[in-house]
Write a protein that holds these residues in place. Structure first.
Motif, PDB file in Angstrom:
ATOM      1  N   ARG A  69       5.118  -0.655   2.370  1.00 39.80           N
ATOM      2  CA  ARG A  69       5.122   0.334   1.296  1.00 39.80           C
ATOM      3  C   ARG A  69       6.507   0.423   0.669  1.00 39.80           C
ATOM      4  NH1 ARG A  69       7.625   5.006   3.042  1.00 39.80           N
ATOM      5  NH2 ARG A  69       7.971   5.114   5.300  1.00 39.80           N
ATOM      6  N   ASP A 108       0.187   3.848   1.669  1.00 43.48           N
ATOM      7  CA  ASP A 108      -0.099   4.525   2.933  1.00 43.48           C
ATOM      8  C   ASP A 108       1.204   4.836   3.680  1.00 43.48           C
ATOM      9  OD1 ASP A 108      -0.952   5.374   5.419  1.00 43.48           O
ATOM     10  OD2 ASP A 108      -2.442   3.789   5.654  1.00 43.48           O
ATOM     11  N   GLU A 109       1.403   6.094   4.038  1.00 42.52           N
ATOM     12  CA  GLU A 109       2.634   6.502   4.719  1.00 42.52           C
ATOM     13  C   GLU A 109       2.770   5.871   6.103  1.00 42.52           C
ATOM     14  OE1 GLU A 109       2.963  10.714   4.807  1.00 42.52           O
ATOM     15  OE2 GLU A 109       3.208  10.914   2.632  1.00 42.52           O
ATOM     16  N   LYS A 110       1.678   5.406   6.657  1.00 43.73           N
ATOM     17  CA  LYS A 110       1.733   4.762   7.968  1.00 43.73           C
ATOM     18  C   LYS A 110       2.248   3.325   7.889  1.00 43.73           C
ATOM     19  CE  LYS A 110      -2.105   7.530   9.793  1.00 43.73           C
ATOM     20  NZ  LYS A 110      -3.485   7.480  10.367  1.00 43.73           N
ATOM     21  N   ALA A 111       2.279   2.770   6.701  1.00 48.74           N
ATOM     22  CA  ALA A 111       2.788   1.408   6.532  1.00 48.74           C
ATOM     23  C   ALA A 111       4.300   1.391   6.719  1.00 48.74           C
ATOM     24  CB  ALA A 111       2.413   0.878   5.154  1.00 48.74           C
ATOM     25  N   ARG A 112       4.838   0.264   7.082  1.00 49.67           N
ATOM     26  CA  ARG A 112       6.282   0.123   7.242  1.00 49.67           C
ATOM     27  C   ARG A 112       6.922  -0.071   5.871  1.00 49.67           C
ATOM     28  NH1 ARG A 112       7.377  -4.683  11.091  1.00 49.67           N
ATOM     29  NH2 ARG A 112       9.475  -3.801  11.157  1.00 49.67           N
ATOM     30  N   SER A 113       8.131   0.426   5.703  1.00 52.02           N
ATOM     31  CA  SER A 113       8.814   0.286   4.418  1.00 52.02           C
ATOM     32  C   SER A 113       9.278  -1.153   4.224  1.00 52.02           C
ATOM     33  CB  SER A 113      10.016   1.226   4.342  1.00 52.02           C
ATOM     34  OG  SER A 113      11.061   0.760   5.171  1.00 52.02           O
ATOM     35  N   THR A 126       0.844  -1.190   0.000  1.00 56.76           N
ATOM     36  CA  THR A 126       0.000   0.000   0.000  1.00 56.76           C
ATOM     37  C   THR A 126       0.880   1.241   0.000  1.00 56.76           C
ATOM     38  OG1 THR A 126      -1.591   1.291   1.318  1.00 56.76           O
ATOM     39  CG2 THR A 126      -0.152  -0.195   2.527  1.00 56.76           C
ATOM     40  N   GLU A 154       0.617  -7.511   7.921  1.00 54.43           N
ATOM     41  CA  GLU A 154       1.439  -6.300   7.947  1.00 54.43           C
ATOM     42  C   GLU A 154       1.158  -5.491   6.677  1.00 54.43           C
ATOM     43  OE1 GLU A 154       4.181  -3.992   9.857  1.00 54.43           O
ATOM     44  OE2 GLU A 154       4.625  -6.098  10.257  1.00 54.43           O
ATOM     45  N   ARG A 155       1.153  -4.169   6.824  1.00 55.95           N
ATOM     46  CA  ARG A 155       1.045  -3.284   5.668  1.00 55.95           C
ATOM     47  C   ARG A 155       2.435  -2.757   5.342  1.00 55.95           C
ATOM     48  NH1 ARG A 155      -4.635   0.093   6.716  1.00 55.95           N
ATOM     49  NH2 ARG A 155      -5.789  -1.704   7.559  1.00 55.95           N
ATOM     50  N   ASP A 188       3.406   9.748  -5.160  1.00 55.52           N
ATOM     51  CA  ASP A 188       2.722   9.042  -4.078  1.00 55.52           C
ATOM     52  C   ASP A 188       2.609   7.542  -4.293  1.00 55.52           C
ATOM     53  OD1 ASP A 188       0.904   9.120  -6.122  1.00 55.52           O
ATOM     54  OD2 ASP A 188      -0.765   9.911  -4.941  1.00 55.52           O
TER      55      ASP A 188
END
Length: 281
Positions: free
Chosen positions: A242, A201-206, A199, A239-240, A250
């Motif tokens: 990015r 989403d900036e809240k996801a972990r890289s 995703t 887990e999400r 984006d």
């Protein structure tokens, strides 16, 4: 050796498999129902044959006969020789590559069968664009993913456009359809896979932080172009994750994002000594 059959009538019933190839809605229902798919171009036809698919027939323009001679000589199936003009009348478009083959589909394996031996799995949700399906399969084959699982509403990987974009990679990576969604994800988790939802989403972990290449078994979840994974799919993931972006971008299209994520997931596969457990739900 098969004798070439010259056909001059576009309504000849022997060419039924090749009619109206540009009618997407018709072909996406008709081909699975009739147990066939169309391979276009020399390389794709050869790869389909080498992957073990049985050829029903071949449709060639004259200049491609010599190029495909070795394939023709091995065929028990009929080979129809037609003019480029007639091929266009039958198929609905100008057949640039000059060679088409109707191939017999084979039964798909079950998800359970694929999960038994796989370590790196792609899961696609509602990816209905055939170009994207083909691009994802090509990257999956090139970058070491073991299998692909499709939600029930994903497009057909054996549709002509998907096969063409993948350059026949859809024949190299085994795939199966999940019976339900998102409940079909639970057997994946039970088989020991970490479900990682891709995703922007900036809240996801890289991906670098999560380090999927160090996990024992990983299932990377991809959503459709634009919409991405649904809320239900995201909720079902462990887990999400990015891909870090720069210059105000984006997100990437699903084909490009898949290639980056596959490389991060499949390289440096773990040994028994350094495998880590999946993240907690």
């Amino acid at each position: 050796m098969v004798d070439l059959i010259t056909v001059e009538d576009p309504d000849d019933p022997r060419l039924h498999d090749y009619t109206n190839l540009t009618d997407v809605e018709l072909r996406r229902t008709r081909e699975p129902a009739e147990g066939l798919f169309i391979a276009e171009g020399e390389k794709v036809i050869r790869r389909a044959r080498d992957a073990g698919y049985e050829m029903r027939s071949m449709l060639l323009s004259a200049k491609w006969v010599d190029v495909m001679r070795d394939v023709i000589d091995e065929l028990p199936a009929p080979v129809y020789a037609v003019s480029p003009e007639l091929a266009e009348q039958v198929t609905g478009y100008h057949v640039h590559r000059g060679a088409l083959a109707s191939m017999q589909r084979t039964p798909l394996p079950t998800a359970a069968e694929l999960l038994h031996t796989a370590r790196r799995v792609v899961i696609m949700e509602s990816v209905n664009d055939h170009t994207n399906i083909g691009a994802v399969f090509r990257s999956a084959a090139a970058l070491g993913m073991d299998a692909v699982l499709l939600s029930p509403d994903c497009a057909d990987p054996l549709y002509r456009r998907s096969v063409k974009v993948s350059m026949g990679a859809v024949f190299s990576v085994p795939y199966a359809r999940l019976d339900s969604w998102p409940r079909g994800l639970e057997p994946v988790r039970e088989a020991g896979f970490a479900l990682l939802a891709l995703t922007p989403d900036e809240k996801a972990r890289s991906l670098d932080e999560v380090a999927p290449h160090r996990m024992d078994r990983v299932a990377l979840m991809l959503g459709a172009e634009g919409a991405g994974l649904t809320t239900r799919a995201l909720a079902a993931a462990d887990e999400r994750v990015r891909i870090p972006m720069s210059h105000g971008v984006d997100s990437l299209n699903v084909g490009a994002a898949a290639a980056v994520a596959f490389y991060a997931t499949a390289t440096g596969r773990p040994t028994a000594q350094d495998a880590v457990s999946p993240p907690a739900p």
